[in-house]
Every structure is written in structure tokens, then in C-alpha cells.
Design a protein around this motif. Sequence first.
Motif, PDB file in Angstrom:
ATOM      1  N   LEU A   1      15.331  24.240 -37.132  1.00 28.15           N
ATOM      2  CA  LEU A   1      14.960  22.793 -37.363  1.00 28.15           C
ATOM      3  C   LEU A   1      13.628  22.315 -37.388  1.00 28.15           C
ATOM      4  O   LEU A   1      12.615  23.211 -37.788  1.00 28.15           O
ATOM      5  CB  LEU A   1      15.531  22.426 -35.898  1.00 28.15           C
ATOM      6  N   PRO A   2      13.405  21.159 -37.217  1.00 25.51           N
ATOM      7  CA  PRO A   2      12.417  20.322 -37.900  1.00 25.51           C
ATOM      8  C   PRO A   2      10.990  19.788 -36.892  1.00 25.51           C
ATOM      9  O   PRO A   2      10.958  18.490 -36.616  1.00 25.51           O
ATOM     10  CB  PRO A   2      12.837  19.076 -38.381  1.00 25.51           C
ATOM     11  N   LEU A   3      10.477  20.387 -36.366  1.00 31.35           N
ATOM     12  CA  LEU A   3       9.213  20.086 -35.584  1.00 31.35           C
ATOM     13  C   LEU A   3       8.083  20.266 -36.290  1.00 31.35           C
ATOM     14  O   LEU A   3       7.869  21.300 -36.587  1.00 31.35           O
ATOM     15  CB  LEU A   3       9.303  20.478 -34.013  1.00 31.35           C
ATOM     16  N   LYS A   4       7.320  19.384 -36.478  1.00 36.39           N
ATOM     17  CA  LYS A   4       5.790  19.581 -36.995  1.00 36.39           C
ATOM     18  C   LYS A   4       4.914  20.113 -36.162  1.00 36.39           C
ATOM     19  O   LYS A   4       4.015  19.561 -35.733  1.00 36.39           O
ATOM     20  CB  LYS A   4       5.428  18.234 -37.549  1.00 36.39           C
ATOM     21  N   VAL A   5       5.339  21.407 -35.796  1.00 31.89           N
ATOM     22  CA  VAL A   5       4.450  21.915 -34.459  1.00 31.89           C
ATOM     23  C   VAL A   5       4.679  23.281 -34.949  1.00 31.89           C
ATOM     24  O   VAL A   5       5.527  24.160 -35.643  1.00 31.89           O
ATOM     25  CB  VAL A   5       5.495  21.841 -33.155  1.00 31.89           C
ATOM     26  N   GLN A   6       3.633  24.250 -34.328  1.00 32.55           N
ATOM     27  CA  GLN A   6       3.666  25.522 -34.296  1.00 32.55           C
ATOM     28  C   GLN A   6       3.637  26.234 -32.906  1.00 32.55           C
ATOM     29  O   GLN A   6       2.584  25.773 -32.208  1.00 32.55           O
ATOM     30  CB  GLN A   6       2.304  26.094 -35.288  1.00 32.55           C
ATOM     31  N   ALA A   7       4.399  27.072 -32.485  1.00 36.33           N
ATOM     32  CA  ALA A   7       4.184  27.517 -31.042  1.00 36.33           C
ATOM     33  C   ALA A   7       4.487  28.953 -31.298  1.00 36.33           C
ATOM     34  O   ALA A   7       5.084  29.448 -31.771  1.00 36.33           O
ATOM     35  CB  ALA A   7       5.499  27.011 -30.431  1.00 36.33           C
ATOM     36  N   GLN A   8       3.653  29.412 -30.299  1.00 40.53           N
ATOM     37  CA  GLN A   8       3.408  30.862 -30.226  1.00 40.53           C
ATOM     38  C   GLN A   8       3.103  31.522 -28.997  1.00 40.53           C
ATOM     39  O   GLN A   8       2.394  31.072 -28.255  1.00 40.53           O
ATOM     40  CB  GLN A   8       2.152  31.396 -31.248  1.00 40.53           C
ATOM     41  N   VAL A   9       4.136  32.659 -28.643  1.00 43.94           N
ATOM     42  CA  VAL A   9       3.962  33.159 -27.472  1.00 43.94           C
ATOM     43  C   VAL A   9       3.278  34.676 -27.587  1.00 43.94           C
ATOM     44  O   VAL A   9       3.960  35.431 -28.483  1.00 43.94           O
ATOM     45  CB  VAL A   9       5.241  33.433 -26.733  1.00 43.94           C
ATOM     46  N   ARG A  10       2.056  35.013 -27.116  1.00 44.92           N
ATOM     47  CA  ARG A  10       1.565  36.222 -27.469  1.00 44.92           C
ATOM     48  C   ARG A  10       2.309  37.442 -26.848  1.00 44.92           C
ATOM     49  O   ARG A  10       3.176  37.415 -25.831  1.00 44.92           O
ATOM     50  CB  ARG A  10      -0.101  36.411 -26.914  1.00 44.92           C
ATOM     51  N   PRO A  11       2.526  38.549 -27.836  1.00 43.97           N
ATOM     52  CA  PRO A  11       3.312  39.638 -27.171  1.00 43.97           C
ATOM     53  C   PRO A  11       2.685  40.496 -26.028  1.00 43.97           C
ATOM     54  O   PRO A  11       1.533  40.483 -25.933  1.00 43.97           O
ATOM     55  CB  PRO A  11       3.132  40.565 -28.603  1.00 43.97           C
ATOM     56  N   ALA A  12       3.769  41.154 -25.356  1.00 42.76           N
ATOM     57  CA  ALA A  12       3.212  42.110 -24.309  1.00 42.76           C
ATOM     58  C   ALA A  12       3.319  43.118 -24.729  1.00 42.76           C
ATOM     59  O   ALA A  12       3.665  43.642 -25.725  1.00 42.76           O
ATOM     60  CB  ALA A  12       4.080  41.767 -23.219  1.00 42.76           C
ATOM     61  N   ALA A  13       2.928  44.184 -24.241  1.00 42.21           N
ATOM     62  CA  ALA A  13       2.714  45.728 -24.477  1.00 42.21           C
ATOM     63  C   ALA A  13       4.371  46.225 -24.630  1.00 42.21           C
ATOM     64  O   ALA A  13       5.166  45.941 -23.783  1.00 42.21           O
ATOM     65  CB  ALA A  13       1.861  46.501 -23.739  1.00 42.21           C
ATOM     66  N   CYS A  14       4.651  47.165 -25.533  1.00 38.52           N
ATOM     67  CA  CYS A  14       6.014  47.605 -25.555  1.00 38.52           C
ATOM     68  C   CYS A  14       5.840  49.169 -25.611  1.00 38.52           C
ATOM     69  O   CYS A  14       5.084  49.967 -26.455  1.00 38.52           O
ATOM     70  CB  CYS A  14       6.647  47.149 -26.541  1.00 38.52           C
ATOM     71  N   ALA A  15       6.555  50.109 -24.362  1.00 40.27           N
ATOM     72  CA  ALA A  15       6.541  51.204 -24.792  1.00 40.27           C
ATOM     73  C   ALA A  15       7.699  51.930 -25.309  1.00 40.27           C
ATOM     74  O   ALA A  15       7.975  53.149 -25.316  1.00 40.27           O
ATOM     75  CB  ALA A  15       6.617  51.765 -23.159  1.00 40.27           C
ATOM     76  N   GLY A  16       8.385  51.060 -25.970  1.00 35.91           N
ATOM     77  CA  GLY A  16       9.676  51.706 -26.937  1.00 35.91           C
ATOM     78  C   GLY A  16       9.435  51.216 -28.183  1.00 35.91           C
ATOM     79  O   GLY A  16       8.268  51.428 -28.832  1.00 35.91           O
ATOM     80  N   THR A  17      10.562  50.822 -28.846  1.00 35.48           N
ATOM     81  CA  THR A  17      10.670  50.333 -30.235  1.00 35.48           C
ATOM     82  C   THR A  17      10.516  48.842 -30.400  1.00 35.48           C
ATOM     83  O   THR A  17      11.168  48.218 -29.501  1.00 35.48           O
ATOM     84  CB  THR A  17      11.989  50.898 -30.813  1.00 35.48           C
ATOM     85  N   VAL A  18       9.584  48.539 -31.260  1.00 36.73           N
ATOM     86  CA  VAL A  18       9.597  47.036 -31.630  1.00 36.73           C
ATOM     87  C   VAL A  18      10.474  46.474 -32.678  1.00 36.73           C
ATOM     88  O   VAL A  18      10.495  47.234 -33.683  1.00 36.73           O
ATOM     89  CB  VAL A  18       8.024  46.711 -31.804  1.00 36.73           C
TER      90      VAL A  18
END
Length: 242
Positions: free
Chosen positions: A30-47
Motif C-alpha cells: 500500500l501507500p504510505l509516504k513513510v519508511q519503517a524499519q525494524v533492525r534484525p536480531a541474530a539468527c542461528a539458523g537459515t535466513v
Amino acid sequence: MPPRSPLSVVPRLRLSGFAALSLLPVVALLPLKVQAQVRPAACAGTVLELRVLERGQTRTDRFRFALRLEAEGATTAAALDQLNQRLDATRKALQGLAQGPLTIPAPRTYASGGASQGPRRRQASTSISGEVERGSYDQLIQVAGRLPGVRLQGITSLASTQNQNALADQLLQSALKQGREQAERTAAALGLRRVALLRIDQRGSGTVRPLAFAANAGRQFRPEEAPQPSQSLELNLDYCLS
């Protein structure tokens, strides 16, 4: 329920600490003139990296229009006099139709003709833009098609704020749901059980589709046949599969 286009999901698998492995599918939103970002946590498996894209449409609430006015005369003064007359006639025709103020820039004058093209003439032009409610759609087109020296440059479908927000929420929920389902299917295919969302990168842009204008002013134009306002949203999602 506003119509939505088919979803596309593009996944990429990445083993932690190893080279990336590619798959194929995408989802859109959809259309929000926004950028939202959640920083990644560590992963011990497959990303698993997914790009989800979804588009949808909503009901037209009103229309934004642009009219072009043109006039000509033997002199610049004569061209401006004719333009003023056409401007007054157009203003009167729009009374009761336009919502809110009209925007009318200063006129532009220029020369045309001369030599083999006949006597040199002076041209004058300006424009009128504004908004009309949904029910005045056909009347606006008839006005633009019948006044001398006036033509419709374009009409844009606009949604109400409430409908825009409702569509945005619907598309966002649908994209997140599709991303989760794709991640779970991929985990099952790899024999893995756990799926955890690591990162959300949201990029959205609201788009309003321009309405094509037919020049035949003898028929009736219906607002429900006009292209509806549309929105799109893109999410980049990272999941940890383990």
C-alpha cells in the motif's frame, strides 16, 4: 471490500555465515509516504529474505480536474480580452460544481502564424484547476466539452482519508500474512520447525491513477466507470528458520 491485485513473493534463503541460496516468488502492498524499519536480531539458523508487494484500489470520493483555456487575436490585448471572456464564462459554469477555491495562474501570451502560415496572430492561455464531488463528474466533463476555447487536460480520482487509511491497513495485514505463510512453507520444505521475523523494511507510495478523458460530450459519463484511486506497498521481510 476494495479489489486487490494478485500478490507476489520473492524469497531468498541465506545460511548464517555461508553463501546465499536463491529461490523465487514476491508480495506487494500500500501507500504510505513513510519508511519503517525494524533492525534484525541474530539468527542461528537459515535466513529467508522476502520482498512482499501488494496493490489495491478503493472507492472514489472526489475528482481533481485541470482545464486549459485558450484564446487568440490580432494583438496581445485582443487575445487577452477573449481569454478573459472565456475565463468568466468558465467560472460561472463551475459555480456550484467546484469544491473549495480554484487555482488560476497568470496567462501566457505568444505569437503564432506568419509567413506561409498566414497573418501573424497572438495567442493567450491559462488553466483552471480544482476539485468536484463524485456526483458532479459528468457535469464537469460536459462543461469542459461545450465551452469554446476550453478543454479538459485531465481528471484524477481521489479517495477519502478514511478509505485511504482502511486500504493501507488491509494491504499491510495481508502482506504480513502472506510473508509469514511463505516463510512457514519454506521452513517445512527444509525440515525446519521454527519461524521468527527478524526484520521489516517498509516502503510505500500512494498512487492515484489518472482518468482517461473521452472527447465525446454527447453521452453521459459515470463516476463508477472511472479508474479508482490505487495504492501500493512494498515490504522487505527477513525470517530466521531453524
